[in-house]
Design a protein around this motif. Sequence first.
Motif, PDB file in Angstrom:
ATOM      1  N   VAL A  99       0.876  -1.172   0.000  1.00 15.12           N
ATOM      2  CA  VAL A  99       0.000   0.000   0.000  1.00 15.12           C
ATOM      3  C   VAL A  99       0.911   1.219   0.000  1.00 15.12           C
ATOM      4  CG1 VAL A  99      -1.772   1.273   1.257  1.00 15.12           C
ATOM      5  CG2 VAL A  99      -1.770  -1.213   1.322  1.00 15.12           C
ATOM      6  N   HIS A 100       0.699   2.103  -0.977  1.00 15.05           N
ATOM      7  CA  HIS A 100       1.484   3.331  -1.073  1.00 15.05           C
ATOM      8  C   HIS A 100       0.552   4.500  -0.804  1.00 15.05           C
ATOM      9  CE1 HIS A 100       4.721   1.005  -2.897  1.00 15.05           C
ATOM     10  NE2 HIS A 100       3.802   0.456  -3.660  1.00 15.05           N
ATOM     11  N   MET A 101       0.990   5.429   0.032  1.00 11.79           N
ATOM     12  CA  MET A 101       0.182   6.604   0.354  1.00 11.79           C
ATOM     13  C   MET A 101       1.046   7.851   0.246  1.00 11.79           C
ATOM     14  SD  MET A 101      -1.856   5.156   3.694  1.00 11.79           S
ATOM     15  CE  MET A 101      -0.592   4.044   4.289  1.00 11.79           C
ATOM     16  N   LEU A 102       0.450   8.910  -0.232  1.00  8.43           N
ATOM     17  CA  LEU A 102       1.082  10.223  -0.223  1.00  8.43           C
ATOM     18  C   LEU A 102       0.299  11.050   0.773  1.00  8.43           C
ATOM     19  CD1 LEU A 102       3.184  12.169  -1.338  1.00  8.43           C
ATOM     20  CD2 LEU A 102       1.520  12.816  -3.080  1.00  8.43           C
ATOM     21  N   ALA A 103       0.996  11.615   1.744  1.00  5.89           N
ATOM     22  CA  ALA A 103       0.319  12.325   2.821  1.00  5.89           C
ATOM     23  C   ALA A 103       0.924  13.711   3.031  1.00  5.89           C
ATOM     24  CB  ALA A 103       0.423  11.519   4.114  1.00  5.89           C
ATOM     25  N   LEU A 116       4.393   7.228   2.222  1.00 10.35           N
ATOM     26  CA  LEU A 116       4.320   6.120   3.173  1.00 10.35           C
ATOM     27  C   LEU A 116       4.035   4.855   2.384  1.00 10.35           C
ATOM     28  CD1 LEU A 116       1.919   7.936   5.643  1.00 10.35           C
ATOM     29  CD2 LEU A 116       4.366   7.623   5.971  1.00 10.35           C
ATOM     30  N   SER A 117       4.864   3.847   2.541  1.00  9.59           N
ATOM     31  CA  SER A 117       4.660   2.570   1.861  1.00  9.59           C
ATOM     32  C   SER A 117       4.727   1.458   2.890  1.00  9.59           C
ATOM     33  CB  SER A 117       5.725   2.346   0.789  1.00  9.59           C
ATOM     34  OG  SER A 117       5.616   3.308  -0.232  1.00  9.59           O
ATOM     35  N   ALA A 118       3.780   0.526   2.803  1.00  7.94           N
ATOM     36  CA  ALA A 118       3.741  -0.592   3.745  1.00  7.94           C
ATOM     37  C   ALA A 118       3.395  -1.878   3.010  1.00  7.94           C
ATOM     38  CB  ALA A 118       2.727  -0.335   4.847  1.00  7.94           C
ATOM     39  N   ARG A 119       4.026  -2.935   3.426  1.00  5.51           N
ATOM     40  CA  ARG A 119       3.733  -4.261   2.890  1.00  5.51           C
ATOM     41  C   ARG A 119       2.849  -4.968   3.917  1.00  5.51           C
ATOM     42  NH1 ARG A 119       8.568  -5.272   1.982  1.00  5.51           N
ATOM     43  NH2 ARG A 119       8.522  -4.538  -0.152  1.00  5.51           N
ATOM     44  N   ILE A 120       1.756  -5.535   3.469  1.00  5.56           N
ATOM     45  CA  ILE A 120       0.839  -6.247   4.365  1.00  5.56           C
ATOM     46  C   ILE A 120       1.393  -7.653   4.587  1.00  5.56           C
ATOM     47  CG2 ILE A 120      -1.546  -6.983   4.743  1.00  5.56           C
ATOM     48  CD1 ILE A 120      -1.091  -3.891   4.299  1.00  5.56           C
ATOM     49  N   ILE A 121       1.735  -7.968   5.824  1.00  6.28           N
ATOM     50  CA  ILE A 121       2.225  -9.309   6.153  1.00  6.28           C
ATOM     51  C   ILE A 121       1.031 -10.206   6.481  1.00  6.28           C
ATOM     52  CG2 ILE A 121       3.698 -10.629   7.718  1.00  6.28           C
ATOM     53  CD1 ILE A 121       5.650  -8.486   6.959  1.00  6.28           C
ATOM     54  N   ASP A 122       0.169  -9.732   7.350  1.00  6.89           N
ATOM     55  CA  ASP A 122      -1.122 -10.367   7.632  1.00  6.89           C
ATOM     56  C   ASP A 122      -2.042  -9.262   8.150  1.00  6.89           C
ATOM     57  OD1 ASP A 122      -0.808 -10.121  10.522  1.00  6.89           O
ATOM     58  OD2 ASP A 122       0.442 -11.928  10.477  1.00  6.89           O
ATOM     59  N   GLU A 123      -3.251  -9.588   8.551  1.00  8.85           N
ATOM     60  CA  GLU A 123      -4.201  -8.517   8.901  1.00  8.85           C
ATOM     61  C   GLU A 123      -3.794  -7.720  10.139  1.00  8.85           C
ATOM     62  OE1 GLU A 123      -7.895 -10.213  11.500  1.00  8.85           O
ATOM     63  OE2 GLU A 123      -7.925 -10.648   9.356  1.00  8.85           O
ATOM     64  N   ASN A 124      -2.838  -8.228  10.916  1.00  9.82           N
ATOM     65  CA  ASN A 124      -2.401  -7.524  12.118  1.00  9.82           C
ATOM     66  C   ASN A 124      -0.921  -7.146  12.107  1.00  9.82           C
ATOM     67  OD1 ASN A 124      -4.937  -7.526  13.495  1.00  9.82           O
ATOM     68  ND2 ASN A 124      -4.661  -9.712  13.792  1.00  9.82           N
ATOM     69  N   THR A 125      -0.264  -7.310  10.966  1.00  8.55           N
ATOM     70  CA  THR A 125       1.154  -6.991  10.868  1.00  8.55           C
ATOM     71  C   THR A 125       1.437  -6.331   9.517  1.00  8.55           C
ATOM     72  OG1 THR A 125       1.623  -9.017  12.112  1.00  8.55           O
ATOM     73  CG2 THR A 125       3.502  -7.895  11.117  1.00  8.55           C
ATOM     74  N   PRO A 134      17.298  -0.546   0.815  1.00  6.21           N
ATOM     75  CA  PRO A 134      17.402  -1.959   1.208  1.00  6.21           C
ATOM     76  C   PRO A 134      16.283  -2.356   2.191  1.00  6.21           C
ATOM     77  CG  PRO A 134      19.520  -0.842   1.432  1.00  6.21           C
ATOM     78  CD  PRO A 134      18.493   0.218   1.134  1.00  6.21           C
ATOM     79  N   ASP A 135      15.872  -3.635   2.116  1.00  3.66           N
ATOM     80  CA  ASP A 135      14.797  -4.135   2.983  1.00  3.66           C
ATOM     81  C   ASP A 135      15.129  -4.046   4.466  1.00  3.66           C
ATOM     82  OD1 ASP A 135      12.954  -4.646   1.020  1.00  3.66           O
ATOM     83  OD2 ASP A 135      13.501  -6.766   0.804  1.00  3.66           O
ATOM     84  N   ASP A 136      16.421  -4.040   4.828  1.00  5.61           N
ATOM     85  CA  ASP A 136      16.758  -3.997   6.257  1.00  5.61           C
ATOM     86  C   ASP A 136      16.481  -2.623   6.879  1.00  5.61           C
ATOM     87  OD1 ASP A 136      18.865  -2.795   4.891  1.00  5.61           O
ATOM     88  OD2 ASP A 136      20.419  -3.680   6.148  1.00  5.61           O
ATOM     89  N   LEU A 137      16.049  -1.667   6.068  1.00 10.52           N
ATOM     90  CA  LEU A 137      15.649  -0.361   6.597  1.00 10.52           C
ATOM     91  C   LEU A 137      14.148  -0.299   6.882  1.00 10.52           C
ATOM     92  CD1 LEU A 137      17.771   2.065   4.401  1.00 10.52           C
ATOM     93  CD2 LEU A 137      18.165   1.370   6.758  1.00 10.52           C
ATOM     94  N   SER A 138      13.477  -1.422   6.787  1.00 15.04           N
ATOM     95  CA  SER A 138      12.037  -1.452   7.026  1.00 15.04           C
ATOM     96  C   SER A 138      11.724  -1.519   8.520  1.00 15.04           C
ATOM     97  CB  SER A 138      11.410  -2.647   6.307  1.00 15.04           C
ATOM     98  OG  SER A 138      11.920  -3.848   6.835  1.00 15.04           O
ATOM     99  N   ILE A 139      10.481  -1.210   8.857  1.00 12.68           N
ATOM    100  CA  ILE A 139      10.027  -1.223  10.253  1.00 12.68           C
ATOM    101  C   ILE A 139       8.724  -2.016  10.319  1.00 12.68           C
ATOM    102  CG2 ILE A 139       9.297   0.180  12.220  1.00 12.68           C
ATOM    103  CD1 ILE A 139      10.688   2.571  10.760  1.00 12.68           C
ATOM    104  N   LYS A 140       8.670  -3.016  11.201  1.00 13.80           N
ATOM    105  CA  LYS A 140       7.440  -3.796  11.375  1.00 13.80           C
ATOM    106  C   LYS A 140       6.555  -3.137  12.424  1.00 13.80           C
ATOM    107  CE  LYS A 140       8.492  -8.385   9.824  1.00 13.80           C
ATOM    108  NZ  LYS A 140       8.565  -9.798  10.117  1.00 13.80           N
TER     109      LYS A 140
END
Length: 146
Positions: A99-103, A116-125, A134-140
């Motif tokens: 999900v990509h959002m411009l805010a 703001l960009s987020a990858r849906i892992i499951d409905e609660n994560t 790089p992916d290691d700069l992501s935040i869960k």
Amino acid sequence: MLGLTITGERMISSVSVLITVLAAACITLSCPAYATDLNGAWATDASSCNKVFVKKGSEISFQQDSDQYGGGFILEADRVRGQMATCKIKARKEDGSAVHMLAACATDIMASNVQLSARIIDENTIQRFFPGMPDDLSIKYSRCSM
């Protein structure tokens, strides 16, 4: 033009027909709808939800010392509230599990546009990521049940 004049009652009827046709087309052709519901409170550590957020009635807000227990945000329809900024979502696009959002965001001293960009892992994560980095700069983040 076509040389036709439509007035009064006939014009209202034409507009009603047009709205009905457009609505049917949206249903049939799958007009964009946001399948992913991200509304709610999200924290970097699920076990700290009650230390980061407080719920009074139906409103969720941040605890006074929430920054000591990790990060988090509250998403409500087209608004995102963080510990330091409030943002209004101007555009949103779903692309597979992302999900990509411009805010448009504002703090006490400045305003800026933020992607703001987020990858849906499951409905609660979810995993916030930074496109092109790089992916290691992501935040869960974990959804807090409030």
